[in-house]
Design an enzyme around this catalytic site. Structure first.
Site, PDB file in Angstrom:
ATOM      1  N   GLY A   1      59.004  61.945  43.963  1.00 19.11           N
ATOM      2  CA  GLY A   1      58.332  61.681  45.238  1.00 19.11           C
ATOM      3  C   GLY A   1      58.755  62.695  46.286  1.00 19.11           C
TER       4      GLY A   1
ATOM      5  CG  ASP B   1      51.636  59.379  36.335  1.00 18.26           C
ATOM      6  OD1 ASP B   1      52.397  58.546  36.859  1.00 18.26           O
ATOM      7  OD2 ASP B   1      50.463  59.108  36.008  1.00 18.26           O
ATOM      8  CB  VAL B   2      57.315  58.329  38.086  1.00 22.15           C
ATOM      9  CG1 VAL B   2      57.839  59.553  38.817  1.00 22.15           C
ATOM     10  CG2 VAL B   2      56.539  57.414  39.028  1.00 22.15           C
TER      11      VAL B   2
ATOM     12  CB  SER C   1      60.803  47.881  49.797  1.00 27.12           C
ATOM     13  OG  SER C   1      60.183  47.355  50.961  1.00 27.12           O
TER      14      SER C   1
ATOM     15  CE1 TYR D   1      55.870  49.425  48.043  1.00 21.25           C
ATOM     16  CE2 TYR D   1      56.696  47.870  49.676  1.00 21.25           C
ATOM     17  CZ  TYR D   1      56.683  49.138  49.124  1.00 21.25           C
ATOM     18  OH  TYR D   1      57.506  50.114  49.644  1.00 21.25           O
TER      19      TYR D   1
ATOM     20  CB  ALA E   1      56.169  41.233  42.424  1.00 26.12           C
ATOM     21  CB  ALA E   2      56.668  46.535  42.208  1.00 28.65           C
ATOM     22  CE  LYS E   3      59.002  50.019  46.376  1.00 30.44           C
ATOM     23  NZ  LYS E   3      59.517  51.308  45.903  1.00 30.44           N
TER      24      LYS E   3
ATOM     25  CB  ILE F   1      60.728  54.607  56.779  1.00 32.27           C
ATOM     26  CG1 ILE F   1      61.885  53.666  56.370  1.00 32.27           C
ATOM     27  CG2 ILE F   1      61.233  56.013  57.094  1.00 32.27           C
ATOM     28  CD1 ILE F   1      62.949  53.420  57.421  1.00 32.27           C
TER      29      ILE F   1
HETATM   30  N1  NAD Z   1      58.022  54.268  54.284  1.00 30.52           N
HETATM   31  C1  NAD Z   1      58.507  53.036  54.246  1.00 30.52           C
HETATM   32  O1  NAD Z   1      58.466  52.308  55.237  1.00 30.52           O
HETATM   33  C2  NAD Z   1      59.125  52.498  52.997  1.00 30.52           C
HETATM   34  C3  NAD Z   1      59.727  51.240  53.081  1.00 30.52           C
HETATM   35  C4  NAD Z   1      60.335  50.712  51.956  1.00 30.52           C
HETATM   36  C5  NAD Z   1      60.312  51.406  50.777  1.00 30.52           C
HETATM   37  N2  NAD Z   1      59.710  52.627  50.714  1.00 30.52           N
HETATM   38  C6  NAD Z   1      59.717  53.303  49.429  1.00 30.52           C
HETATM   39  O2  NAD Z   1      60.225  54.606  49.572  1.00 30.52           O
HETATM   40  C7  NAD Z   1      59.621  55.458  48.595  1.00 30.52           C
HETATM   41  C8  NAD Z   1      59.036  56.670  49.300  1.00 30.52           C
HETATM   42  O3  NAD Z   1      58.053  56.221  50.200  1.00 30.52           O
HETATM   43  P1  NAD Z   1      57.449  57.160  51.350  1.00 30.52           P
HETATM   44  O4  NAD Z   1      57.268  56.309  52.519  1.00 30.52           O
HETATM   45  O5  NAD Z   1      58.234  58.409  51.438  1.00 30.52           O
HETATM   46  O6  NAD Z   1      55.987  57.439  50.733  1.00 30.52           O
HETATM   47  P2  NAD Z   1      55.087  58.766  50.679  1.00 30.52           P
HETATM   48  O7  NAD Z   1      53.711  58.309  50.331  1.00 30.52           O
HETATM   49  O8  NAD Z   1      55.274  59.580  51.908  1.00 30.52           O
HETATM   50  O9  NAD Z   1      55.724  59.557  49.439  1.00 30.52           O
HETATM   51  C9  NAD Z   1      55.635  59.035  48.136  1.00 30.52           C
HETATM   52  C10 NAD Z   1      55.516  60.200  47.162  1.00 30.52           C
HETATM   53  O10 NAD Z   1      55.435  59.649  45.832  1.00 30.52           O
HETATM   54  C11 NAD Z   1      54.474  60.402  45.119  1.00 30.52           C
HETATM   55  N3  NAD Z   1      53.923  59.611  44.013  1.00 30.52           N
HETATM   56  C12 NAD Z   1      53.084  58.541  44.088  1.00 30.52           C
HETATM   57  N4  NAD Z   1      52.771  58.124  42.854  1.00 30.52           N
HETATM   58  C13 NAD Z   1      53.438  58.930  41.973  1.00 30.52           C
HETATM   59  C14 NAD Z   1      53.510  58.998  40.561  1.00 30.52           C
HETATM   60  N5  NAD Z   1      52.813  58.139  39.780  1.00 30.52           N
HETATM   61  N6  NAD Z   1      54.274  59.944  39.996  1.00 30.52           N
HETATM   62  C15 NAD Z   1      54.973  60.820  40.780  1.00 30.52           C
HETATM   63  N7  NAD Z   1      54.928  60.835  42.120  1.00 30.52           N
HETATM   64  C16 NAD Z   1      54.160  59.876  42.714  1.00 30.52           C
HETATM   65  C17 NAD Z   1      53.398  60.743  46.155  1.00 30.52           C
HETATM   66  O11 NAD Z   1      52.602  61.839  45.721  1.00 30.52           O
HETATM   67  C18 NAD Z   1      54.244  61.046  47.373  1.00 30.52           C
HETATM   68  O12 NAD Z   1      54.576  62.421  47.441  1.00 30.52           O
HETATM   69  C19 NAD Z   1      58.586  54.593  47.879  1.00 30.52           C
HETATM   70  O13 NAD Z   1      59.148  54.085  46.686  1.00 30.52           O
HETATM   71  C20 NAD Z   1      58.325  53.476  48.850  1.00 30.52           C
HETATM   72  O14 NAD Z   1      57.881  52.299  48.220  1.00 30.52           O
HETATM   73  C21 NAD Z   1      59.110  53.183  51.798  1.00 30.52           C
END
Ligand code: NAD
Length: 254
Positions: free
Chosen positions: A12, A62-63, A141, A154, A156-158, A187
């Site tokens: 990511g 693709d994770v 999360s 979301y 449930a996954a987290k 965030i």
């Molecule tokens: N932003 C928030 O408020 C927040 C809160 C809690 C948790 N999170 C978690 O933090 C992590 C990052 O979130 P973010 O806010 O930076 O999101 P973001 O959308 O800015 O970045 C996520 C990145 O993951 C990549 N991605 C998506 N699906 C993918 C896949 N199948 N394979 C590889 N890459 C993939 C996207 O291309 C993107 O670059 C996530 O797991 C999100 O659930 C974010």
């Protein structure tokens, strides 16, 4: 804290929290593989890190595909010689009520957010066990801890990510590998720009004692601690970066 002579894979890494973690690790001396499904985005971030003098490599992945997760770790180990740190930040979100969530949406979120965490961490752990050293940081999360509207898939996954993180911490402890989770609250990233409506923002903010959304910089700082040598006695921990959201109940603003 220094990361000189350390090598990291940040999934990511093309956006948001992952991009900032990749950048802070690189600035402190780590060689960083920026892994993302967004190939161009990963290449742009890796190129920017390299321009600033870091050793950086973009990897398309693709994770949610186990063979691609394995290939990502193999490629990073090949390029850098080893992988010391995995920060698994790749993820997707959706705001949809329990009653409206479709089977397709459920599977997509669970495939990427939960199964993707399993595949990437398992691949990294298999490599790290050989070297008897590793730091793994997952992205959970606050939605994986507390309930809330619109978070059936979301949340449930987290929640699954948190349980998986604890199991990994226990199983990998004998191998010199620590595994911890970050639980960000709200965030300001591209994900939140897509996921939070204006109404969600107002309601969410009312529950945050620090009365604002957080930044990727503030979240990355916590990730860097968990990925550091100095955090060697911290494992199986869930670190909230949430402005106090998980701590709060009824709140008067004075
Ligand atoms: N932003 C928030 O408020 C927040 C809160 C809690 C948790 N999170 C978690 O933090 C992590 C990052 O979130 P973010 O806010 O930076 O999101 P973001 O959308 O800015 O970045 C996520 C990145 O993951 C990549 N991605 C998506 N699906 C993918 C896949 N199948 N394979 C590889 N890459 C993939 C996207 O291309 C993107 O670059 C996530 O797991 C999100 O659930 C974010």
């Amino acid at each position: 804290m220094t990361y000189v002579n350390r090598t990291a894979v940040v999934t990511g890494g093309a956006s948001g929290i992952g991009r900032e973690i990749a950048s802070q690790l690189a600035r402190r001396g780590a060689a960083v593989a920026v892994a993302d499904i967004n190939r161009e985005g990963a290449q742009e971030v890796a190129a920017a890190l390299a321009r600033d003098g870091a050793k950086a490599q973009a990897i398309a992945v693709d994770v949610s595909r186990p063979e691609q997760a394995g290939a990502m770790i193999a490629q990073a180990a090949d390029v850098f010689g080893a992988v010391d740190i995995l920060v698994h930040s790749a993820g997707v979100g959706v705001e949809r009520s329990l009653l409206d969530t479709t089977p397709e949406e459920w599977r997509r979120i669970v495939d990427i957010d939960l199964s993707g965490t399993f595949f990437c961490c398992q691949a990294a752990a298999r490599h790290m066990v050989e070297r008897a050293y590793g730091r793994i940081v997952t992205l959970a999360s606050t939605a994986g801890v507390r309930g809330g509207t619109g978070r059936a898939a979301y949340g449930a996954a987290k929640g699954g990510v948190i349980a998986l993180t604890k199991v990994m911490a226990v199983e990998l402890a004998p191998h010199g590998i620590t595994v911890n989770a970050l639980a960000p609250g709200a965030i300001e990233t591209e994900l939140v720009a897509r996921m939070h409506s204006a109404e969600t923002r107002t309601v969410y903010r009312a529950g945050i004692p620090l009365d604002r959304y957080g930044t990727p910089e503030e979240t990355a700082a916590a990730a860097l601690f968990l990925a550091s040598e100095e955090a060697r006695y911290v494992t199986g921990h869930v670190l909230a970066v949430d402005g106090g959201f998980l701590a709060a109940g009824v709140m008067h603003r004075r």
